[in-house]
Scaffold this motif. Structure first.
Motif, PDB file in Angstrom:
ATOM      1  N   LEU A  79       0.825  -1.209   0.000  1.00 27.47           N
ATOM      2  CA  LEU A  79       0.000   0.000   0.000  1.00 27.47           C
ATOM      3  C   LEU A  79       0.863   1.263   0.000  1.00 27.47           C
ATOM      4  O   LEU A  79       0.558   2.235  -0.698  1.00 27.47           O
ATOM      5  N   LYS A  80       1.947   1.246   0.765  1.00 24.85           N
ATOM      6  CA  LYS A  80       2.843   2.407   0.794  1.00 24.85           C
ATOM      7  C   LYS A  80       3.485   2.634  -0.574  1.00 24.85           C
ATOM      8  O   LYS A  80       3.649   3.783  -1.011  1.00 24.85           O
ATOM      9  N   GLY A  81       3.851   1.546  -1.248  1.00 20.55           N
ATOM     10  CA  GLY A  81       4.419   1.673  -2.589  1.00 20.55           C
ATOM     11  C   GLY A  81       3.447   2.325  -3.552  1.00 20.55           C
ATOM     12  O   GLY A  81       3.822   3.197  -4.348  1.00 20.55           O
ATOM     13  N   GLN A  82       2.174   1.916  -3.475  1.00 21.26           N
ATOM     14  CA  GLN A  82       1.157   2.516  -4.338  1.00 21.26           C
ATOM     15  C   GLN A  82       0.918   3.979  -3.979  1.00 21.26           C
ATOM     16  O   GLN A  82       0.750   4.824  -4.866  1.00 21.26           O
ATOM     17  N   LEU A  83       0.919   4.287  -2.686  1.00 20.96           N
ATOM     18  CA  LEU A  83       0.722   5.671  -2.249  1.00 20.96           C
ATOM     19  C   LEU A  83       1.826   6.583  -2.774  1.00 20.96           C
ATOM     20  O   LEU A  83       1.559   7.670  -3.304  1.00 20.96           O
ATOM     21  N   VAL A  84       3.077   6.138  -2.649  1.00 20.47           N
ATOM     22  CA  VAL A  84       4.213   6.941  -3.113  1.00 20.47           C
ATOM     23  C   VAL A  84       4.137   7.148  -4.622  1.00 20.47           C
ATOM     24  O   VAL A  84       4.317   8.265  -5.129  1.00 20.47           O
ATOM     25  N   GLU A  85       3.849   6.062  -5.351  1.00 26.68           N
ATOM     26  CA  GLU A  85       3.799   6.151  -6.813  1.00 26.68           C
ATOM     27  C   GLU A  85       2.684   7.088  -7.281  1.00 26.68           C
ATOM     28  O   GLU A  85       2.882   7.907  -8.187  1.00 26.68           O
ATOM     29  N   GLU A  86       1.503   6.979  -6.668  1.00 31.22           N
ATOM     30  CA  GLU A  86       0.386   7.847  -7.050  1.00 31.22           C
ATOM     31  C   GLU A  86       0.674   9.305  -6.697  1.00 31.22           C
ATOM     32  O   GLU A  86       0.358  10.217  -7.460  1.00 31.22           O
ATOM     33  N   TYR A  87       1.275   9.524  -5.538  1.00 30.63           N
ATOM     34  CA  TYR A  87       1.612  10.888  -5.117  1.00 30.63           C
ATOM     35  C   TYR A  87       2.563  11.531  -6.121  1.00 30.63           C
ATOM     36  O   TYR A  87       2.376  12.686  -6.530  1.00 30.63           O
ATOM     37  N   MET A  88       3.577  10.766  -6.547  1.00 32.98           N
ATOM     38  CA  MET A  88       4.550  11.299  -7.505  1.00 32.98           C
ATOM     39  C   MET A  88       3.901  11.574  -8.856  1.00 32.98           C
ATOM     40  O   MET A  88       4.170  12.589  -9.496  1.00 32.98           O
ATOM     41  N   LYS A  89       3.013  10.665  -9.278  1.00 31.33           N
ATOM     42  CA  LYS A  89       2.374  10.806 -10.591  1.00 31.33           C
ATOM     43  C   LYS A  89       1.503  12.058 -10.655  1.00 31.33           C
ATOM     44  O   LYS A  89       1.605  12.846 -11.596  1.00 31.33           O
ATOM     45  N   TYR A  90       0.667  12.248  -9.656  1.00 29.05           N
ATOM     46  CA  TYR A  90      -0.290  13.355  -9.709  1.00 29.05           C
ATOM     47  C   TYR A  90       0.308  14.695  -9.293  1.00 29.05           C
ATOM     48  O   TYR A  90      -0.267  15.740  -9.574  1.00 29.05           O
ATOM     49  N   ASN A  91       1.467  14.661  -8.639  1.00 27.21           N
ATOM     50  CA  ASN A  91       2.162  15.904  -8.319  1.00 27.21           C
ATOM     51  C   ASN A  91       3.294  16.189  -9.304  1.00 27.21           C
ATOM     52  O   ASN A  91       4.107  17.088  -9.081  1.00 27.21           O
ATOM     53  N   ASN A  92       3.329  15.384 -10.388  1.00 25.91           N
ATOM     54  CA  ASN A  92       4.283  15.587 -11.477  1.00 25.91           C
ATOM     55  C   ASN A  92       5.729  15.644 -10.979  1.00 25.91           C
ATOM     56  O   ASN A  92       6.511  16.516 -11.359  1.00 25.91           O
ATOM     57  N   ILE A  93       6.076  14.696 -10.109  1.00 25.22           N
ATOM     58  CA  ILE A  93       7.428  14.621  -9.554  1.00 25.22           C
ATOM     59  C   ILE A  93       8.251  13.654 -10.407  1.00 25.22           C
ATOM     60  O   ILE A  93       7.859  12.501 -10.604  1.00 25.22           O
ATOM     61  N   THR A  94       9.368  14.115 -10.930  1.00 24.83           N
ATOM     62  CA  THR A  94      10.237  13.273 -11.751  1.00 24.83           C
ATOM     63  C   THR A  94      10.896  12.212 -10.878  1.00 24.83           C
ATOM     64  O   THR A  94      11.499  12.529  -9.848  1.00 24.83           O
ATOM     65  N   MET A  95      10.787  10.960 -11.292  1.00 30.17           N
ATOM     66  CA  MET A  95      11.302   9.863 -10.484  1.00 30.17           C
ATOM     67  C   MET A  95      12.814   9.720 -10.636  1.00 30.17           C
ATOM     68  O   MET A  95      13.339   9.668 -11.750  1.00 30.17           O
ATOM     69  N   THR A  96      13.507   9.650  -9.514  1.00 31.07           N
ATOM     70  CA  THR A  96      14.949   9.411  -9.509  1.00 31.07           C
ATOM     71  C   THR A  96      15.207   7.912  -9.377  1.00 31.07           C
ATOM     72  O   THR A  96      14.293   7.132  -9.079  1.00 31.07           O
ATOM     73  N   LEU A  97      16.456   7.509  -9.566  1.00 25.00           N
ATOM     74  CA  LEU A  97      16.819   6.100  -9.411  1.00 25.00           C
ATOM     75  C   LEU A  97      16.542   5.635  -7.981  1.00 25.00           C
ATOM     76  O   LEU A  97      16.024   4.529  -7.767  1.00 25.00           O
ATOM     77  N   GLU A  98      16.863   6.472  -7.017  1.00 24.92           N
ATOM     78  CA  GLU A  98      16.629   6.120  -5.613  1.00 24.92           C
ATOM     79  C   GLU A  98      15.139   5.886  -5.347  1.00 24.92           C
ATOM     80  O   GLU A  98      14.755   4.933  -4.658  1.00 24.92           O
TER      81      GLU A  98
END
Length: 358
Positions: free
Chosen positions: A182-201
C-alpha cells in the motif's frame, strides 16, 4: 531445471487455489456474494500467473523444516501458501485500477472484466448516464475486490493449524507485506499526480515496496512456519529474497522495454538511467517522443538507440546481476544450511531471475 520445478510447483498452487475457491463458493449463502467469488476466481485463476510467491513460501518452509516432518506437513503448507497469492492478486487488482490498465496476463483486468459483464447486461437497456454507471461499477467493485483479496489471504493464515505463537509471527509478516504494498502505491500515485520526476533512488524504493518485499515476506512466512532460527536462517534467507525481488523488478523492465516505450512510461529504470546520461540533443528527442500521441516503429528504434548509447540498458543489467550475486552470497550465510533440494532451488531461482526472457 528450475523451469520444470517452477512448472510443477505452479500446478500444486493452482490445485490449492481451485480447492479454496470451491470451498469458499459452497460455504457462501448470499447469491450476490457467490457471483462476486466467481468473478474473483476468474481473475486469480489466470493460467499465465506464475505463482512465484506461494512457491517461495513453500520452498522456504521445505528448506528449513526438519526433513523428518516434511511429508506430514507438505499438504498443510501448500494450503497456507495461497495466502500470499491472494494478497498479490489483491494488489494487482488495485494496481490495474490505479493505472487504468485494461489487460492483465493477456485477459481483461478485474475492473475491465466487471465493466464488460455489466455492459452486456445493459446492452439493450436505455439507462441515463449508462457509461458513467458502468465505469463506477468497475471502479468500486475493484476497490472492494482487491481489499477482499488481502483479507482472504489473512483469513487463511488465521485458520491454519500451526502453533499459535508461530502463526502470530507469520500473520505479523503478512500484514507488514500488505503495508509495504500500500505504501508503494501511495508513493507512486503521489509522484504521478504531483508531477514529480522519479529518480533512481525513488524507483528502487518503490520496487522494494511493491515487488521485492513480497518476495521477502513470502519466504519469511514459510521459514517462520518451519520454526527456523530467526538470526541464522530466517533473516539471511529474507535478505537474499529482498535482493532477488529487486532484481526481478529490474529484469521485468528490461523484458518489457518495448511495451514501456510505447506506453511512454517515465517510471521505468531504463528511462530513468537514460535521462541521467543524455546529452542536450538526446534529451530533447526523448522529451519530444514521450509527448507524442502515437509512436512509430522508427520512433521506438530511436528511443532504444538512445537507451543503448547512454548505457542505460547495460547499467540496468549490471545492477540486476549484482543484486543476484549479492543474494547468492547471502544464501551462503544460512546456518544450519537449507535442506539440499531447496538449497539448489534458491540458487537456481536466483540465476533464473536474471536470465529469464519472460
Amino acid at each position: 531445471m528450475i523451469e520444470d520445478v517452477l512448472k510443477t510447483e505452479k500446478k500444486h498452487v493452482d490445485i490449492e487455489l481451485e480447492k479454496y475457491f470451491n470451498r469458499l463458493y459452497k460455504t457462501e449463502k448470499d447469491v450476490l456474494l457467490k457471483d462476486f467469488i466467481t468473478q474473483l476466481e476468474g481473475f486469480v485463476m489466470n493460467k499465465k500467473a506464475k505463482r512465484i510467491h506461494p512457491i517461495l513460501l513453500n520452498a522456504a518452509f521445505s528448506g528449513v523444516v526438519n526433513p523428518m516432518y516434511i511429508d506430514d506437513q507438505i499438504d498443510q503448507i501448500r494450503e497456507v501458501s495461497i495466502a500470499v497469492e491472494l494478497l498479490h492478486s489483491g494488489h494487482l487488482i488495485h494496481d490495474d485500477l490505479l493505472d487504468d490498465d485494461d489487460m492483465r496476463r493477456g485477459k481483461p483486468s478485474f475492473h475491465t472484466q466487471l465493466k464488460n459483464e455489466l455492459n452486456q447486461i445493459y446492452k439493450d437497456i436505455d439507462i441515463h448516464r449508462k457509461d458513467e454507471l458502468i465505469m463506477s461499477y468497475g471502479r468500486n467493485m475493484s476497490i472492494l475486490g482487491g481489499t477482499q483479496g488481502y483479507l482472504l489471504g489473512l483469513d487463511i493464515l488465521k485458520s491454519t493449524k500451526f502453533p499459535k505463537k508461530i502463526k502470530l509471527l507469520a500473520i505479523n509478516e503478512y500484514t507488514k507485506a500488505m503495508d509495504f504494498l500500500l505504501k508503494g502505491q501511495l508513493v507512486e500515485e503521489y509522484m504521478k499526480y504531483n508531477n514529480i520526476t522519479m529518480t533512481l533512488e525513488q524507483y528502487l524504493n518503490i520496487a522494494e515496496l511493491q515487488r521485492a518485499r513480497l518476495f521477502e515476506k513470502s519466504s519469511k512466512i514459510g521459514a517462520i512456519l518451519a520454526k527456523g532460527n530467526i538470526h541464522y536462517q530466517i533473516n539471511p534467507l529474507s535478505e537474499a529474497m529482498l535482493s532477488i525481488g529487486q532484481a526481478h523488478a529490474i529484469r521485468d523492465d528490461i523484458i518489457d522495454l518495448e511495451h514501456d516505450i510505447k506506453a511512454k512510461n517515465h517510471s521505468k529504470i531504463i528511462y530513468i538511467l537514460a535521462i541521467q546520461n543524455t546529452d542536450e540533443d538526446q534529451s530533447k528527442i526523448l522529451n519530444e517522443l514521450y509527448h507524442k500521441e502515437n509512436l512509430t516503429k522508427n520512433d521506438i528504434s530511436t528511443v532504444k538507440d538512445i537507451f543503448t548509447k547512454t548505457n542505460a540498458l547495460m547499467i540496468a543489467e549490471h545492477l540486476a546481476k549484482n543484486l543476484v550475486e549479492q543474494a547468492k552470497n547471502t544464501l551462503k550465510e544460512i546456518y544450519p544450511d537449507l535442506n539440499r533440494e531447496q538449497k539448489v532451488f534458491f540458487n537456481e531461482f536466483s540465476e533464473f531471475v536474471y536470465d529469464r526472457k519472460f
